[in-house]
Structure formats: C-alpha cells, structure tokens
Design an enzyme around this catalytic site. Structure first.
Site, PDB file in Angstrom:
ATOM      1  N   LYS A 101      -2.362  14.493  15.758  1.00 40.77           N
ATOM      2  CA  LYS A 101      -2.993  15.935  15.998  1.00 40.77           C
ATOM      3  C   LYS A 101      -2.196  16.650  16.952  1.00 40.77           C
ATOM      4  CE  LYS A 101      -7.582  15.206  15.957  1.00 40.77           C
ATOM      5  NZ  LYS A 101      -8.544  14.508  16.719  1.00 40.77           N
TER       6      LYS A 101
ATOM      7  N   ARG B 291     -10.017  15.376  22.793  1.00 47.37           N
ATOM      8  CA  ARG B 291      -9.864  14.746  21.318  1.00 47.37           C
ATOM      9  C   ARG B 291      -8.688  13.713  21.351  1.00 47.37           C
ATOM     10  NH1 ARG B 291      -8.270  20.074  17.951  1.00 47.37           N
ATOM     11  NH2 ARG B 291      -9.157  18.670  16.199  1.00 47.37           N
TER      12      ARG B 291
ATOM     13  N   GLY C 131     -12.637   9.814  11.950  1.00 49.52           N
ATOM     14  CA  GLY C 131     -13.883   9.239  12.392  1.00 49.52           C
ATOM     15  C   GLY C 131     -13.708   8.129  13.308  1.00 49.52           C
TER      16      GLY C 131
ATOM     17  N   MET D 155     -12.580   7.747  16.289  1.00 50.54           N
ATOM     18  CA  MET D 155     -12.770   7.895  17.668  1.00 50.54           C
ATOM     19  C   MET D 155     -13.477   9.233  17.871  1.00 50.54           C
ATOM     20  SD  MET D 155      -9.229   6.077  19.276  1.00 50.54           S
ATOM     21  CE  MET D 155      -8.500   6.426  18.128  1.00 50.54           C
TER      22      MET D 155
ATOM     23  N   ARG E  75      -3.024  18.407   8.856  1.00 54.01           N
ATOM     24  CA  ARG E  75      -2.249  17.196   8.804  1.00 54.01           C
ATOM     25  C   ARG E  75      -2.092  17.151   7.241  1.00 54.01           C
ATOM     26  NH1 ARG E  75      -7.666  13.863  10.425  1.00 54.01           N
ATOM     27  NH2 ARG E  75      -8.803  14.430   8.647  1.00 54.01           N
TER      28      ARG E  75
ATOM     29  N   HIS F  81     -17.535  11.301   5.421  1.00 54.25           N
ATOM     30  CA  HIS F  81     -17.047  10.107   5.637  1.00 54.25           C
ATOM     31  C   HIS F  81     -16.562   9.239   4.409  1.00 54.25           C
ATOM     32  CE1 HIS F  81     -17.167   5.760   6.924  1.00 54.25           C
ATOM     33  NE2 HIS F  81     -16.014   6.134   7.669  1.00 54.25           N
TER      34      HIS F  81
ATOM     35  N   ARG G  89       6.431 -19.356 -17.378  1.00 54.57           N
ATOM     36  CA  ARG G  89       5.893 -20.287 -16.854  1.00 54.57           C
ATOM     37  C   ARG G  89       5.567 -21.252 -18.118  1.00 54.57           C
ATOM     38  NH1 ARG G  89       3.137 -16.803 -13.600  1.00 54.57           N
ATOM     39  NH2 ARG G  89       3.222 -17.054 -11.583  1.00 54.57           N
TER      40      ARG G  89
ATOM     41  N   GLU H 294      12.619 -22.091  -3.491  1.00 49.80           N
ATOM     42  CA  GLU H 294      11.429 -22.095  -3.149  1.00 49.80           C
ATOM     43  C   GLU H 294      10.944 -23.188  -2.178  1.00 49.80           C
ATOM     44  OE1 GLU H 294       8.737 -22.560  -6.539  1.00 49.80           O
ATOM     45  OE2 GLU H 294      10.152 -23.936  -7.595  1.00 49.80           O
TER      46      GLU H 294
ATOM     47  N   SER I 136      16.347 -17.494  -8.365  1.00 51.54           N
ATOM     48  CA  SER I 136      15.123 -16.734  -8.396  1.00 51.54           C
ATOM     49  C   SER I 136      14.307 -17.018  -7.273  1.00 51.54           C
ATOM     50  CB  SER I 136      14.371 -16.789  -9.738  1.00 51.54           C
ATOM     51  OG  SER I 136      13.325 -16.038  -9.608  1.00 51.54           O
TER      52      SER I 136
ATOM     53  N   ASN J 209       6.130 -17.645  -3.555  1.00 54.85           N
ATOM     54  CA  ASN J 209       4.764 -18.327  -3.221  1.00 54.85           C
ATOM     55  C   ASN J 209       5.042 -19.648  -2.810  1.00 54.85           C
ATOM     56  OD1 ASN J 209       3.813 -15.970  -4.600  1.00 54.85           O
ATOM     57  ND2 ASN J 209       3.280 -17.134  -6.624  1.00 54.85           N
TER      58      ASN J 209
ATOM     59  N   CYS K 160      10.586 -13.877  -8.021  1.00 59.13           N
ATOM     60  CA  CYS K 160       9.541 -13.983  -8.921  1.00 59.13           C
ATOM     61  C   CYS K 160       8.002 -14.416  -8.547  1.00 59.13           C
ATOM     62  CB  CYS K 160       9.800 -14.900 -10.391  1.00 59.13           C
ATOM     63  SG  CYS K 160      10.139 -16.430  -9.544  1.00 59.13           S
TER      64      CYS K 160
ATOM     65  N   TYR L 131      17.040  -8.067  -8.968  1.00 57.04           N
ATOM     66  CA  TYR L 131      15.682  -7.662  -9.691  1.00 57.04           C
ATOM     67  C   TYR L 131      14.667  -8.331  -8.999  1.00 57.04           C
ATOM     68  CZ  TYR L 131      15.319 -12.219 -11.797  1.00 57.04           C
ATOM     69  OH  TYR L 131      15.416 -13.398 -12.182  1.00 57.04           O
TER      70      TYR L 131
HETATM   71  P1  ADP Z   1     -11.548  13.951  14.475  1.00 60.17           P
HETATM   72  O1  ADP Z   1     -10.350  13.246  14.703  1.00 60.17           O
HETATM   73  O2  ADP Z   1     -12.378  12.947  14.342  1.00 60.17           O
HETATM   74  O3  ADP Z   1     -11.442  15.065  13.256  1.00 60.17           O
HETATM   75  P2  ADP Z   1     -11.396  16.230  16.262  1.00 60.17           P
HETATM   76  O4  ADP Z   1     -10.854  16.140  17.420  1.00 60.17           O
HETATM   77  O5  ADP Z   1     -10.466  16.871  15.135  1.00 60.17           O
HETATM   78  O6  ADP Z   1     -11.961  14.916  15.612  1.00 60.17           O
HETATM   79  O7  ADP Z   1     -12.672  16.838  16.529  1.00 60.17           O
HETATM   80  C1  ADP Z   1     -13.691  17.217  15.908  1.00 60.17           C
HETATM   81  C2  ADP Z   1     -14.305  18.469  15.599  1.00 60.17           C
HETATM   82  O8  ADP Z   1     -14.406  18.936  17.026  1.00 60.17           O
HETATM   83  C3  ADP Z   1     -13.197  19.303  14.886  1.00 60.17           C
HETATM   84  O9  ADP Z   1     -13.180  19.415  13.602  1.00 60.17           O
HETATM   85  C4  ADP Z   1     -13.741  20.698  15.648  1.00 60.17           C
HETATM   86  O10 ADP Z   1     -14.544  21.088  14.555  1.00 60.17           O
HETATM   87  C5  ADP Z   1     -14.257  20.418  16.724  1.00 60.17           C
HETATM   88  N1  ADP Z   1     -13.311  20.993  17.841  1.00 60.17           N
HETATM   89  C6  ADP Z   1     -12.302  20.078  18.224  1.00 60.17           C
HETATM   90  N2  ADP Z   1     -11.634  21.003  19.226  1.00 60.17           N
HETATM   91  C7  ADP Z   1     -12.241  22.107  19.151  1.00 60.17           C
HETATM   92  C8  ADP Z   1     -12.015  23.214  20.022  1.00 60.17           C
HETATM   93  N3  ADP Z   1     -11.075  23.476  20.872  1.00 60.17           N
HETATM   94  N4  ADP Z   1     -13.052  24.537  19.896  1.00 60.17           N
HETATM   95  C9  ADP Z   1     -13.931  24.079  18.895  1.00 60.17           C
HETATM   96  N5  ADP Z   1     -14.152  23.019  18.295  1.00 60.17           N
HETATM   97  C10 ADP Z   1     -13.331  22.155  18.537  1.00 60.17           C
HETATM   98 MG    MG Z   2       6.863 -22.639  -7.353  1.00 60.27          MG
HETATM   99 MG    MG Z   3     -10.295  16.512  13.004  1.00 57.08          MG
END
Ligand code: ADP
Ligand code: MG
Ligand code: MG
Length: 919
Positions: A47, A117, A126, A128, A367, A485, A606, A791, A810, A814, A877, A897
C-alpha cells in the site's frame, strides 16, 4: 598479529556501523514530497509503495507517510519498543503533511485528521484494521464542525473514530463468538430509544449522545479514558497496527499463503479526505477490468455520502460504478482516465480505492488486482494483445495453478438447462459447484471432515469464516458486492462463488435458505454456477470443461474463446520452458489424456497397478504364495501375457514418445487378501488350504512395510520377477515395432528403491540378459536404457557410484521425502496441524518439495551423477512434479524433465516456463 589486525578492523568499522544504524530511515513521505516508489514494497508494504508511486505520477493522493516494515520487526523483537529516532522522524513527517494540507494535527481551529492503515508486502485483504478520523477529540470535533459547516458530519466522524479506536486499540471487542459487538449494542439501544431506523436518521445531537455513551463504554471496559491527545492517539494506533501482524486472523492468512512472519507490516498514516460530507461525496472500490472473468470493462461499486469500509461492510448495498456516470459525471470521467493511466503505468489490472470529497477525486490505494484463474489468463492474453505486457511478462503474470480453472468441470449443459434457477447473484468465482447447504464455517469444516461436499451459505462472510470457506466447494452470500470479503477470498482461493444474491433470504436461526417460494434447509443440496451467477435447488451433474472438449475433439476450437486463451498460453509456455513435462500414467487411457494435455512422455508407469485387474490378481497371489522358485515361475508365466499386452497398449497410446516403466515396487503382502472370506475363495481357486494362506500372509507380515521387503529388494530375492517384467517390456516393444504402422519404442526401465550400486547392478544384469534373449529370439533390435529411482538418501549421497551403473535417474521425491524426513506421509495426520500452526512446516512437504532438506539431496545427487556421466538424464516423478514451486526448484538444479499426473500437465508446462523466464 592476527588478533591485532582484527582489533584494528573492529575499531575502524565500529563508528561506521553506529552511524549507519542512526541513519536508518524509518519514515517515508508521500504527497508533494515523495520518498518511496513501487519497487520498495518490502520496506514500505504494497500500500505504502504504491501510494508513493501514484503521488509521483501525479495522481491525486492525500499526503501522508509510511513507517517501514523494519520498524514492525524491531517492534516485535523488542517487546513493543520503537527504534531510537522514530518519534522525531514521525513528528517531522507530520509537519510536512500539515504544510501540504494547510491544517494542523490537534489544532482546535483547523485540525488535520489522519487515517492509520496497515500494509504488508503482499496485500492481506481485511486482515488488519484501519483507523479513520484520528486526531478528533472533544475540541477538534467542534473545529471540524465549524470548518465544514456540517455539525452532523463532524460528530459522525468522531463516533466512528471512537468506535474503531476503542475496538482496535483499546480492545473493546466481543469476548465470545456469539457475543454482540459492544459498540453496535450501544448504538442499537440508542436507535431503539430514538425510534431511529438507520444510522442516517441520527441527528448531530443524537450523535453527541452516542459519543458520550461510547466513551462511557470504553471507561467501563478498560478503566481508561478515551485519549484526547492527538499524538497519544497516533502512537496508540501505530502500535495496534504492528500488533495486529500477530493476531489470529493474520496468522491463519499468512499460513495459507506462505507469508513469513519476518516480513512484518508497514503503517501508513495519511491525511483524511471525506466521502461522508454530503451528497457531493462518495467512496468506492473499482477494478480496471472485471476480476471475475477478465473482461476489459471498468468495474466496481460505490456509495454516496459514505466513509471507509461502508462499501465492503455490506451495511448499505453499493451501486455499480456505471451509475456514477449519472450521479457524478465529472468524477466518473476522471476515474476512467485514472484507469487508463494506472494500467499504462503499472502494466497490470489494478484494484483501487477512491473517495470523492465535494466532487473532487482522491486515490487512496492501488494494487495489482486479485483475480480468478480464468481472469488471470484472459487479462494476460489481452494485455499482451494491447501491448501492455510482453509475452514473457504475460506468462509470469498467470499463477500456474490458474490454468486449472480452465479445465475444471462445468455443469452438464443439458442438466443445467433442465434445472430452473431459484435465484441469481453476482458471479464472483467461476465454475460449477454442488453440495449440501451449511450456514456456518464451523459446520462446513465438520461436514467436510465427515466426507460430505458443502456449499457455505452466508448473509455475508468475514475473515473469521476463512477456514470454512477453504473447506467448501463453493460460497453463496445474499449480501455484498464484488469487493465484499466473500468475493475477494473466492478470487484468491479459486472457489466457486456467488455473492450479493439479494432475493435469497438466509435465516441462521431457523437454518433455512429461502428464494421466492423455494425453501431449503441445512443439509439440502444446492448448486451454484459461479460463471453465470445462477443458483439451483438440488444437485446438478457436472461435465468436462470447454478446453477438455476441444482437446478431445468434441468441440470446435473456434467455438470456444476459453480454449483459444488456453492454447495461446500453452504455446507461450512451450516456447520458453527448458524442462520437459512427462506424466505418471499406467493405462493407455490415462496416457492418451495426458498427451492431449501436452505430456511429452511417461515418466512413471507403475506396473503394480496392472496386477489388480480381473484374474491377474489371482496369478499374482499364486506367485506370492509360492514357496519355491518353480511354483513362482509357473505363476509368473501366466502373468507374462497380461503384462506384455498392457505394455503394448501403453506403447501404442504413446506413439513413440518415451516411456519409463518402473519394475514392481510395493511390498508383496499388499496384494494378499486380509479377510477370511476372500482367503477362503482364494484357497478354493488355487487348490490350497486356507490355513496355508493364512500362514503365508502371517509370514509376509512386516512391522514397517514401507522400509521392508519391497522395491528392488524383491527382484534381488526373486530374480524371476524382474526377468518376467523385463521380458514383457521387450516383447511388447518388439510387437509394436512389427505393426503395420510400426511404433519405435525405446523403453526406459527403472529399478526402484535402490540404495547400493551393487543391488542396482544385480538387477541391471538381469535386464540386459533378458533383452539379449528377446532380441535374438524375435530377431529385432531394441534400443533401451536401464536407470534407477533415487528415493532413499543413501542413493542420493552415493549417486556418483550409482551413476556408473545407471543410465538415468528419476527422483522419487515421495519416498525420498519420507525417508529423508523419517516421516510417513500416511501417519502425519495427527500432528500435521500442530506443525503448521507452530510454523515448523511452512507447507506440506509431500505437496511442495522441502527444498532446503530433500532438495539438497536432489541437487547433490544430480551433480554427483553428472560428474560421472556428463549427459545423465535426470527426471522427477513424485507428487512434486506437478507443484509450481517445486518445479521452479527442479529447473534450477538442471533436471531434464518433471513427470506429474495427467491433469497437472498444463500447470507444469506453465510453471516450467515461468521458472525459465524468471531464470
Ligand atoms: P484495507 O487494507 O483493509 O483495504 P485500508 O487501509 O485500505 O484497509 O482502509 C480501508 C478504507 O478506509 C479505505 O478503503 C478507504 O475507504 C478508507 N480510508 C483509508 N484512508 C483514508 C483516507 N486517508 N481518507 C479517507 N478514507 C480513507
Ligand atoms: Mg518409491
Ligand atoms: Mg484498502
């Protein structure tokens, strides 16, 4: 003298090292002043690195700064302390943002607010928690109200902040799985008192009351006050992000994706922009292409007047991005421009987050987008057509496993046409899945352990559901869009998934799923088509994928775009790879199947599998039960024609491609009957007494069959078995060589479980003798080779000696894994989870090669073998021949191979090409 010299050196180096440690930069700015860039993901997290990159290429990014992953590692190793100098660096960075924004952190007149963040090297969606609106307190909230002229907005931000901070930093969280979210409870109570339906019905004054109650809740739970000092808030939040790297959700995710604990997470501190300031504001998530099927369309969703996680949380249903063109034409047009710019710059499909504040667009994240296997293939091929990716890059952009999703079964078209859909949702993970309905992740795990296939049906999923999602065939949710999610995880796991099926009503209490008039209960069958989004009651039969139907001549290539994508990628892969790809196949059907998938030969046939069919097992048993050589030879004579016929069939199917045949490997008792009835039947058939049979079975019993009388040890004790098998192979080769359309086979005969040069030589001599006899008798010349499996560790470490007798190696990875780790694959179920949880195993060593252990034996044996025979042919193999990571390793140690099961052949071709390209 040496002591002195080293002292001198130490003296000289010391101040330098000190200077260096002082100079380690821990904070990187982004905004008008930008220190980082996209290549710095290890240090800044994905990020942070991409926020910096976007700022640098002139996209509108609210300014901020990133605290490095190195600080996270320091923090973990030093009981939550920070490196010296960090505080000063953070202060300076805050000053810089204050300057760029014209606001001050903690100011009672014009406050600057931050988001805090997390951001690891690879995105962990989701996993952290993010804290928004940091810097608000009883004074700054008033200032924000005055500045914005919107009191309700200011107090809404404040209550959100207290809620997030209270939860993430101060630990005010539900204690048990079934407890309510404490803040939600307070909110619900207030709403009830005020007869308010939604959060939006709460006025500024209501929100002030809510803030009061929230603070009281925190006090009650933690005995501490909600902190009013802006910097105290900031350090609290930063610490919480670093701590979250070790929370259970994050650990489970890391295990699944083999993310090492040492990577750590960065912390991003960024100036807030507001999507919740009114109807000229919005927040959303978008993709530059459709992440489910890869189609080139601008894709995503948004909410007007909303903040942060509102879009993903599913509290309000977001709108499809196309609608933004009507509601906010300017922002929509900007976003389309941003899409082009992002793809042109990052040269991949992007998944980004944005916020519109007063009709002005801000970019909050970008990303490389997670995508389904199908989308990965389509995007790579189409981006190559658009000249956004070179062929080599395109090949490396497709996770090798993805190819599999073009080959998985689909619903039988006739059965599907006959079934009536009971509802539909967003197609979020392509493919077809049928299974029993379960309503919880726990139930999913339980049912799957009991051997049933399940579809996990939830209103929406959360990170806690991950294990249940992993166990399920497919996932169905009634709420949530493409960025939910469920959709995210399905895309990553390659799960069939439908989300946001709004007609579907799921009642957890009653354990029912209703759609229109249809009501289904837990345990009932349901079928979901993750490609079309349609849901069906009952089970539906599945059938071959389009690709498979084309390969088998049942569908014209021009009729299937999926096939064309597949063919393009395979053509690229074959052009770039150095490793040949063979298959493990024992029957002509399997072999033909593998050849259609591109196998270039058989790496492992085999022979024991051939002994089980029909009458053969009886002769096999007769052979095993024989107490002298003559009886054994008599039985073997009866087996010979069967083996010869099988080999001829295989040679025909392979049309001259190389075939490696392994001589008998398993312990003999595996072929014997272990219950009374079959023993009695066998006794009658063979004219022996049941007692005799029982006696022999007892005599053949071994304490440790895996390490017992098996492999070449059988051939050493009973040379006539080796003779018979060799004879069958050569006679079959002679036979197909005389067909009307002669097939030239160069059989490769492989001796299993060799540990000593001498035992290999013993067997090789037999093969040569039989070869000579057959060639003279049939008046043909057959060129053939005799090699060995590597083996057991002794073979690996004496590979130079063994190579004097072997014409090829070969690696049977396993058994090599079992014997090197001293670990039986079939007996590790009881402790495997412990080893995963304690991160002793990063992955199952039988699925992905233990490169630093077993791998070193492979590498060493390859080198030793080739030191004796420069051109010694080397293959593998074991199961690992179909595993992309392991294939990368085999490429790097110079094998010729890999051999894998037929359906893995396309994956192996692609993985081999990727290994060659990454070099
Ligand atoms: P995650 O990694 O779970 O996507 P983010 O760090 O991207 O978490 O934050 C989640 C949400 O929080 C973002 O999608 C955005 O909508 C909001 N957010 C994060 N930073 C800002 C900011 N500087 N201004 C406004 N909204 C923010
Ligand atoms: Mg064997
Ligand atoms: Mg995000």
């Amino acid at each position: 003298m040496p002591a002195k010299a080293s002292k001198k050196k130490a003296k000289k180096a010391a101040p330098k090292r000190k200077a260096a440690s002082k100079a380690v930069k821990a904070v990187y700015a982004f905004g008008k002043k930008t220190d980082g860039n996209t290549t710095m993901k290890n240090l800044l997290g994905g990020k942070g690195a991409n926020l910096a990159e976007m700022a640098a290429i002139g996209l509108p990014v609210p300014p901020g700064f990133t605290i490095t992953t190195e600080v996270c590692t320091y923090f973990s190793n030093n009981k939550g302390n920070y490196p010296k100098g960090l505080e000063a660096e953070v202060k300076a960075a805050v000053k810089q943002v204050e300057k760029e924004q014209g606001k001050q952190f903690g100011s009672k007149t014009n406050p600057l607010l931050f988001s805090v963040r997390s951001g690891a090297r690879e995105s962990m969606p989701g996993m952290m928690d993010t804290i928004l609106n940091l810097g608000l307190n009883d004074a700054t909230v008033v200032a924000l109200a005055n500045k914005s002229g919107n009191e309700r907005f200011a107090w809404d931000c404040y209550r959100r902040f207290i809620q997030m901070y209270g939860d993430v930093v101060m630990g005010v969280q539900p204690k048990g799985e079934h407890d309510h979210e404490p803040f939600e409870e307070v909110m619900d109570k207030l709403k009830k008192e005020l007869k308010a339906e939604t959060d939006n019905d709460l006025t500024a004054d209501d929100l002030k009351e809510l803030v009061k109650r929230y603070k009281a809740l925190i006090k009650k739970w933690t005995k501490k006050s909600f902190p009013q000092d802006a910097y105290e808030q900031l350090w609290g939040a930063v610490g919480a992000v670093f701590n979250s790297w070790g929370n259970e959700r994050a650990v489970i995710y890391r295990q699944k994706y083999n993310i090492p604990a040492e990577w750590g997470t960065a912390v991003n501190v960024q100036a807030m922009v507001f999507g919740n300031m009114g109807d000229t504001c919005a927040t959303g998530v978008a993709f530059t292409r459709d992440p489910a099927n890869g189609e080139k369309v601008f894709y995503g969703e948004y909410l007007i007047n909303a903040q942060g996680e509102d879009v993903v949380a599913g509290v309000r249903t977001p709108k499809p991005i196309a609608q933004l063109a009507d509601e906010m034409p300017h922002a929509h047009a900007e976003l389309e421009k941003v899409c082009k710019k992002l793809e042109k710059h990052f040269r991949d499909m992007q998944d980004f987050e944005f916020t519109v504040e007063d009709n002005v667009l801000y970019m909050l994240q970008t990303r490389n987008g997670k995508r389904t296997g199908l989308a990965a293939v389509r995007i790579a091929v189409e981006m190559n057509n658009e000249r956004l990716m070179t062929e080599k890059v395109a090949v490396t952009k497709i996770p090798a496993e993805s190819i599999d999703s073009l080959l998985v079964p689909i619903f039988d078209p006739k059965a599907e046409a006959a079934a009536k859909p009971i509802g539909a949702g967003l197609p979020a993970g392509p493919g077809a899945a049928s299974g029993h309905i379960v309503f919880s992740a726990n139930m999913a795990e339980k049912e799957v352990k009991a051997g049933r296939k399940v579809i996990l049906c939830r209103v929406e999923t959360s990170p806690e559901d991950l294990k249940g999602m992993l166990a399920s065939e497919g996932i169905l949710t009634s709420r949530g869009g493409v960025s939910s999610h469920a959709a995210l995880v399905a895309r990553q796991l390659g799960k069939v998934c439908i989300c946001g099926a709004s007609e579907v009503v799921i009642d957890y209490a009653k354990k029912t799923l209703r759609s229109g008039k249809t009501v289904l209960k837990e345990g009932d069958f349901i079928s979901i088509n993750g490609t079309s989004g349609e849901i069906f009651a009952g089970a539906i039969d599945t059938t071959d994928s389009e690709v498979k139907r084309v390969l088998e001549g049942n569908l014209k290539p021009s009729k299937s775009y999926t096939y064309q994508l597949f063919a393009t990628v395979m053509k690229w892969a074959d052009k770039h790879r150095k490793l040949a790809v063979r298959t493990n196949a024992d029957t002509p059907e399997m072999a033909a199947n593998a050849v259609a998938f591109g196998a270039e030969g058989i790496g492992l046939c085999r022979t024991e599998h051939m002994f089980f069919e029909g009458d053969r097992i009886d002769y096999m048993r007769q052979m095993i039960l024989a107490s002298n050589e003559k009886d054994r030879r008599d039985a073997l004579k009866k087996l010979l024609p069967f083996q010869r016929k099988d080999f001829a069939g295989l040679f025909k199917a392979m049309k001259g491609l190389p075939v490696t045949v392994r001589l008998l490997d398993p312990p003999l008792h595996e072929f014997l009957p272990h219950d009374d009835t079959t023993r009695r039947q066998l006794a009658n058939k063979l004219g022996l007494s049941q007692e005799y049979i029982t006696e022999r079975v007892k005599a053949l019993h071994e304490e440790n069959p895996m390490l017992g009388h098996r492999g070449c040890r059988l051939g050493v004790s009973y040379p006539e078995i080796t003779e018979m098998q060799a004879r069958a192979i050569f006679e079959a080769a002679a036979q197909v060589g005389k067909l009307k359309k002669p097939i030239k086979v160069n059989p490769e005969i492989m001796i299993p479980l060799v540990g000593f040069k001498q035992e290999l030589k013993d067997q090789v001599d037999i093969v040569h003798r039989v070869a000579k006899e057959v060639m003279e008798a049939k008046k043909v010349k057959i060129s053939y080779t005799v090699g060995t499996m590597i083996e057991i560790p002794r073979a690996a470490v004496t590979a130079d000696e063994i190579a004097e007798v072997a014409e090829f190696f070969s690696f049977g990875t396993n058994d090599l894994t079992q014997t090197t780790l001293g670990l039986s694959r079939d007996d590790m179920g009881s402790f495997f989870d412990d080893y995963r949880n304690k991160e002793i195993f990063n992955q199952n060593p039988f699925a992905s090669l233990d490169q630093s252990g077993v791998g070193q034996l492979v590498k060493g044996a390859a080198e030793k073998g080739r030191s004796v025979k420069k051109n010694l042919k080397l293959g593998i193999c074991g199961e690992h021949g179909g595993d992309p990571d392991s294939i990368g390793f085999f490429h790097s140690v110079g094998l010729n191979y890999v051999s894998c099961s037929p359906p893995r052949v396309p994956v192996a071709r692609l993985a081999a090409a990727q290994a060659a390209i990454k070099g």
